[in-house]
Write an enzyme that holds these catalytic residues in place. Structure first.
Site, PDB file in Angstrom:
ATOM      1  N   LYS A 175       0.898  -1.110  -0.023  1.00  0.00           N
ATOM      2  CA  LYS A 175      -0.020   0.087   0.106  1.00  0.00           C
ATOM      3  C   LYS A 175       0.920   1.195   0.057  1.00  0.00           C
ATOM      4  O   LYS A 175       1.510   1.544   0.918  1.00  0.00           O
ATOM      5  CB  LYS A 175      -0.867   0.074   1.353  1.00  0.00           C
ATOM      6  N   GLY A 228       6.259   4.898   8.854  1.00  0.00           N
ATOM      7  CA  GLY A 228       5.215   6.265   8.602  1.00  0.00           C
ATOM      8  C   GLY A 228       5.298   6.816  10.054  1.00  0.00           C
ATOM      9  O   GLY A 228       6.218   6.666  10.751  1.00  0.00           O
ATOM     10  N   ALA A 231       1.909   8.114  15.236  1.00  0.00           N
ATOM     11  CA  ALA A 231       0.387   7.826  15.371  1.00  0.00           C
ATOM     12  C   ALA A 231      -0.268   6.825  14.859  1.00  0.00           C
ATOM     13  O   ALA A 231      -0.809   6.039  15.339  1.00  0.00           O
ATOM     14  CB  ALA A 231      -0.381   9.381  15.315  1.00  0.00           C
ATOM     15  N   GLY A 233       1.575   4.406  13.394  1.00  0.00           N
ATOM     16  CA  GLY A 233       2.144   3.105  13.779  1.00  0.00           C
ATOM     17  C   GLY A 233       1.578   2.495  15.127  1.00  0.00           C
ATOM     18  O   GLY A 233       1.425   1.285  15.305  1.00  0.00           O
ATOM     19  N   GLU A 250       8.797   1.138  11.375  1.00  0.00           N
ATOM     20  CA  GLU A 250       9.704   2.450  11.539  1.00  0.00           C
ATOM     21  C   GLU A 250       9.257   3.635  11.169  1.00  0.00           C
ATOM     22  O   GLU A 250       8.450   4.030  10.271  1.00  0.00           O
ATOM     23  CB  GLU A 250      10.512   2.107   9.966  1.00  0.00           C
ATOM     24  N   CYS A 284      12.720  10.996   7.760  1.00  0.00           N
ATOM     25  CA  CYS A 284      12.678  10.431   9.210  1.00  0.00           C
ATOM     26  C   CYS A 284      14.026  10.711   9.989  1.00  0.00           C
ATOM     27  O   CYS A 284      13.934  10.879  11.139  1.00  0.00           O
ATOM     28  CB  CYS A 284      12.512   8.846   9.292  1.00  0.00           C
ATOM     29  N   GLU A 371       7.714  15.917  15.985  1.00  0.00           N
ATOM     30  CA  GLU A 371       8.201  15.887  14.424  1.00  0.00           C
ATOM     31  C   GLU A 371       7.373  16.785  13.462  1.00  0.00           C
ATOM     32  O   GLU A 371       6.244  16.535  13.466  1.00  0.00           O
ATOM     33  CB  GLU A 371       8.286  14.445  13.999  1.00  0.00           C
TER      34      GLU A 371
HETATM   35  P1  NAD Z   1       1.592   8.336   7.789  1.00  0.00           P
HETATM   36  O1  NAD Z   1       1.482   7.488   8.952  1.00  0.00           O
HETATM   37  O2  NAD Z   1       0.438   9.437   7.451  1.00  0.00           O
HETATM   38  O3  NAD Z   1       1.206   7.305   6.401  1.00  0.00           O
HETATM   39  C1  NAD Z   1       2.332   6.458   6.200  1.00  0.00           C
HETATM   40  C2  NAD Z   1       1.439   5.233   5.326  1.00  0.00           C
HETATM   41  O4  NAD Z   1       0.456   4.707   6.223  1.00  0.00           O
HETATM   42  C3  NAD Z   1       0.565   5.920   4.053  1.00  0.00           C
HETATM   43  O5  NAD Z   1       0.815   5.013   3.039  1.00  0.00           O
HETATM   44  C4  NAD Z   1      -0.697   6.233   4.538  1.00  0.00           C
HETATM   45  O6  NAD Z   1      -1.800   6.200   3.484  1.00  0.00           O
HETATM   46  C5  NAD Z   1      -0.806   4.974   5.499  1.00  0.00           C
HETATM   47  N1  NAD Z   1      -1.654   4.958   6.518  1.00  0.00           N
HETATM   48  C6  NAD Z   1      -2.325   6.030   7.000  1.00  0.00           C
HETATM   49  N2  NAD Z   1      -3.357   5.802   8.100  1.00  0.00           N
HETATM   50  C7  NAD Z   1      -3.553   4.509   8.226  1.00  0.00           C
HETATM   51  C8  NAD Z   1      -4.063   3.552   8.831  1.00  0.00           C
HETATM   52  N3  NAD Z   1      -5.103   3.865   9.727  1.00  0.00           N
HETATM   53  N4  NAD Z   1      -3.996   2.012   8.518  1.00  0.00           N
HETATM   54  C9  NAD Z   1      -2.899   1.761   7.692  1.00  0.00           C
HETATM   55  N5  NAD Z   1      -2.271   2.522   6.819  1.00  0.00           N
HETATM   56  C10 NAD Z   1      -2.481   3.854   7.122  1.00  0.00           C
HETATM   57  O7  NAD Z   1       2.931   8.806   7.293  1.00  0.00           O
HETATM   58  P2  NAD Z   1       3.597   9.837   6.218  1.00  0.00           P
HETATM   59  O8  NAD Z   1       3.213  11.389   6.615  1.00  0.00           O
HETATM   60  O9  NAD Z   1       3.183   9.338   5.001  1.00  0.00           O
HETATM   61  O10 NAD Z   1       5.018  10.107   6.563  1.00  0.00           O
HETATM   62  C11 NAD Z   1       5.718  10.555   7.424  1.00  0.00           C
HETATM   63  C12 NAD Z   1       6.314   9.878   8.507  1.00  0.00           C
HETATM   64  O11 NAD Z   1       7.061   8.586   8.095  1.00  0.00           O
HETATM   65  C13 NAD Z   1       7.056  10.518   9.529  1.00  0.00           C
HETATM   66  O12 NAD Z   1       6.831  10.316  10.785  1.00  0.00           O
HETATM   67  C14 NAD Z   1       8.657   9.822   9.143  1.00  0.00           C
HETATM   68  O13 NAD Z   1       9.659  10.235  10.125  1.00  0.00           O
HETATM   69  C15 NAD Z   1       7.975   8.699   9.133  1.00  0.00           C
HETATM   70  N6  NAD Z   1       9.191   7.865   8.308  1.00  0.00           N
HETATM   71  C16 NAD Z   1       9.862   6.958   8.950  1.00  0.00           C
HETATM   72  C17 NAD Z   1      10.973   6.139   8.219  1.00  0.00           C
HETATM   73  C18 NAD Z   1      11.749   5.229   9.071  1.00  0.00           C
HETATM   74  O14 NAD Z   1      12.379   4.311   8.452  1.00  0.00           O
HETATM   75  N7  NAD Z   1      11.933   5.196  10.350  1.00  0.00           N
HETATM   76  C19 NAD Z   1      11.099   6.630   6.950  1.00  0.00           C
HETATM   77  C20 NAD Z   1      10.461   7.462   6.090  1.00  0.00           C
HETATM   78  C21 NAD Z   1       9.528   8.026   6.949  1.00  0.00           C
END
Ligand code: NAD
Length: 474
Positions: A175, A228, A231, A233, A250, A284, A371
């Site tokens: 996804k 992602g 919250a 996660g 992650e 991240c 963040e």
């Molecule tokens: P997000 O949590 O909004 O979304 C991430 C993914 O999850 C998207 O594909 C989104 O559609 C999906 N998603 C959202 N709600 C969901 C749910 N309830 N159930 C299942 N899937 C859902 O995050 P974002 O804004 O896309 O990304 C930014 C975040 O990602 C930041 O916190 C960043 O630090 C983190 N990040 C971490 C790493 C790492 O390796 N640690 C790498 C890149 C980004």
């Protein structure tokens, strides 16, 4: 290059969402329409999981060498299409082509690294108390892996999960972020061309709440691997954890870069600029906290601000993002932080926020702990290394941390004490490569590591096998 309508990939077929609905994907640079994307929901997820379930046993029967060969083929196809893949990433994210090219190359490297595991995939042999017994471990696939990821480096985000997931003999349902569907679509096409069997890699596009959540909730999904926000996660861990599915998270960071009084200041400034503002701070591992020794604080700040004024701004991913960042920066100054440079949305089409530096923020202020995932960093003044370490660790997150110093003692003390999954001495708050495990502590993750051979532990189970060679003599 990018189709007008991006479909799902289910069982090897390009299919629209069952509802026929689609989402608009706009370009971050000027808010014009880039493409439309399948708006998937629970029934689309169910079809993809069923396709994965049907394909997985046959795929798992192939040897690790065969699966590695197909992974290699996919990586090589991506290398052949390097320019096209990078142009797609640049269009859907608004990032400079040069940055996108580097990300494509890293994704290829990841594929080649994982492919090599086909001829390694080492287990362990050990002793046993019983005579004539050999004990060894072998890797087993988990079954169906849900791979859910962010938009920030879309191809590596897919590569870091899809390559090891399928290599280990799982079938996957990917996804991608709703903000970056096109690079995932290209990856799916290349996977078919490379010989990944139909159903082994499925792609379901759509919103997190509509397509991501049903995937997490699906009873037939054995592993959820998620990159992602903390919250999302947390919700995933609770939801998939309830049925005891494996969950690898992650998550975010509030990464600190420390500048000691014996640092090479020009180098520290250069790395601070790259760490805080590359990819518009949407990393991240972004350095959103700059912790500077009192003696060099003013000199570092002056050089940093001069560097920030020379930066070419890059867009953030969406209107919501630019508005969220703008509001958070507004609250930070209301709560006492001082704006040194930036602080505003740029007056031009697209979602641009000026590279921003603040100081005088309280350690417990929202801007110090949350963040932002944007081009914003905050300066903090400290007296010595112990104060710096205490400040670095005073955060809910623990992803990466960097220190600039000429002292081996300070470097080692920091490496030992910083609460982070990655520590860097005399460079930026990143530095991971495909062969290095990457991940964080505290709210930055659940302790798994992506990339490296550590990724194999995420996507497989270890089975202990006892072989008794001579049953008549035991
Ligand atoms: P997000 O949590 O909004 O979304 C991430 C993914 O999850 C998207 O594909 C989104 O559609 C999906 N998603 C959202 N709600 C969901 C749910 N309830 N159930 C299942 N899937 C859902 O995050 P974002 O804004 O896309 O990304 C930014 C975040 O990602 C930041 O916190 C960043 O630090 C983190 N990040 C971490 C790493 C790492 O390796 N640690 C790498 C890149 C980004």
């Amino acid at each position: 290059m990018i189709p007008r309508e991006i479909p799902n990939l289910v069982g090897g077929q390009a299919v629209p969402a069952a509802s026929g609905e689609s989402l608009e994907k706009l370009r971050p640079t000027d808010e014009t329409l880039l493409c439309r994307v399948a708006r998937s929901r629970v029934e689309d997820v169910a079809s993809a999981v069923a396709a994965a379930r049907a394909a997985q046993p046959g795929w798992a029967e192939r040897t690790a060498v065969e699966r590695g060969d197909i992974v290699r083929e996919l990586a090589l196809l991506l290398r052949d299409r390097r320019e096209e893949a990078s142009a797609i990433v640049a269009e859907e994210t608004g990032k400079p082509l040069e940055l996108a090219l580097g990300e494509t190359d890293a994704s290829v490297e990841m594929g080649l690294f994982v492919a090599g595991e086909g001829r390694r995939s080492y287990g362990r042999t050990t002793t046993a108390s019983m005579a004539h017994r050999t004990v060894l471990t072998v890797r087993q696939p988990l079954g169906i892996a849900a791979l859910i990821m962010s938009f920030n480096t879309p191809l590596p985000n897919v590569a870091w999960k899809a390559f090891p997931a399928i290599f280990c003999g799982n079938a996957a349902v990917l996804k991608p972020s709703e903000h970056t569907p096109a690079s995932a679509w290209l990856f799916g096409g290349l996977a078919r061309e490379a010989g990944v069997p139909d159903g082994v890699l499925n792609i379901v596009h759509g919103l997190g709440s509509e397509a991501g959540a049903p995937l997490v909730e699906h009873a037939d999904v054995d592993l959820v691997s998620f990159t992602g926000s903390a919250a999302t996660g947390r919700w995933i861990n609770e939801t998939a954890g309830r049925r005891l599915a494996k969950v690898c998270l992650e998550l975010g960071g509030k990464n600190a870069l420390v500048v000691c009084d014996d640092a090479e200041l020009d180098s520290a400034v250069r790395w601070a600029l790259a760490s805080a503002f590359s990819n518009a701070g949407q990393r991240c591992a972004s350095a959103s906290r700059l912790v500077v020794f009192d003696d060099v604080y003013d000199a570092f700040r002056d050089r940093l601000l001069a560097g920030v004024r020379d930066l070419e701004p890059q867009p953030v991913i969406s209107r919501e993002s630019v508005e969220r960042i703008s509001e958070a920066v507004g609250r930070a100054t209301q709560q006492g932080a001082t704006m040194l440079v930036g602080g505003d949305r740029l007056e031009r089409p697209g979602w641009y926020f000026a590279p921003t530096v603040l100081e005088d923020a309280a350690v417990d202020a929202e801007i110090s702990r949350t963040e932002l995932f944007g081009p914003v960093t905050v300066l903090y003044r400290v007296g010595d290394l112990e104060q710096a370490i205490a400040l670095v660790n005073d955060s809910p997150y623990g992803l990466t941390a960097a220190i600039h110093t000429a002292s081996v003692h300070r470097a080692m003390r920091f490496a030992e004490r910083a609460q982070a999954g990655v520590v860097v001495v005399n460079a930026g708050t990143h530095g991971s490569e495909p062969h290095m495990g990457f991940g964080g502590v505290k709210d930055s993750g659940t302790g798994w590591r992506e990339a490296g051979v550590e990724a194999l532990d995420v996507y497989s189970d270890l089975k202990v096998v006892n072989l008794v060679a001579d049953p008549m003599r035991t």
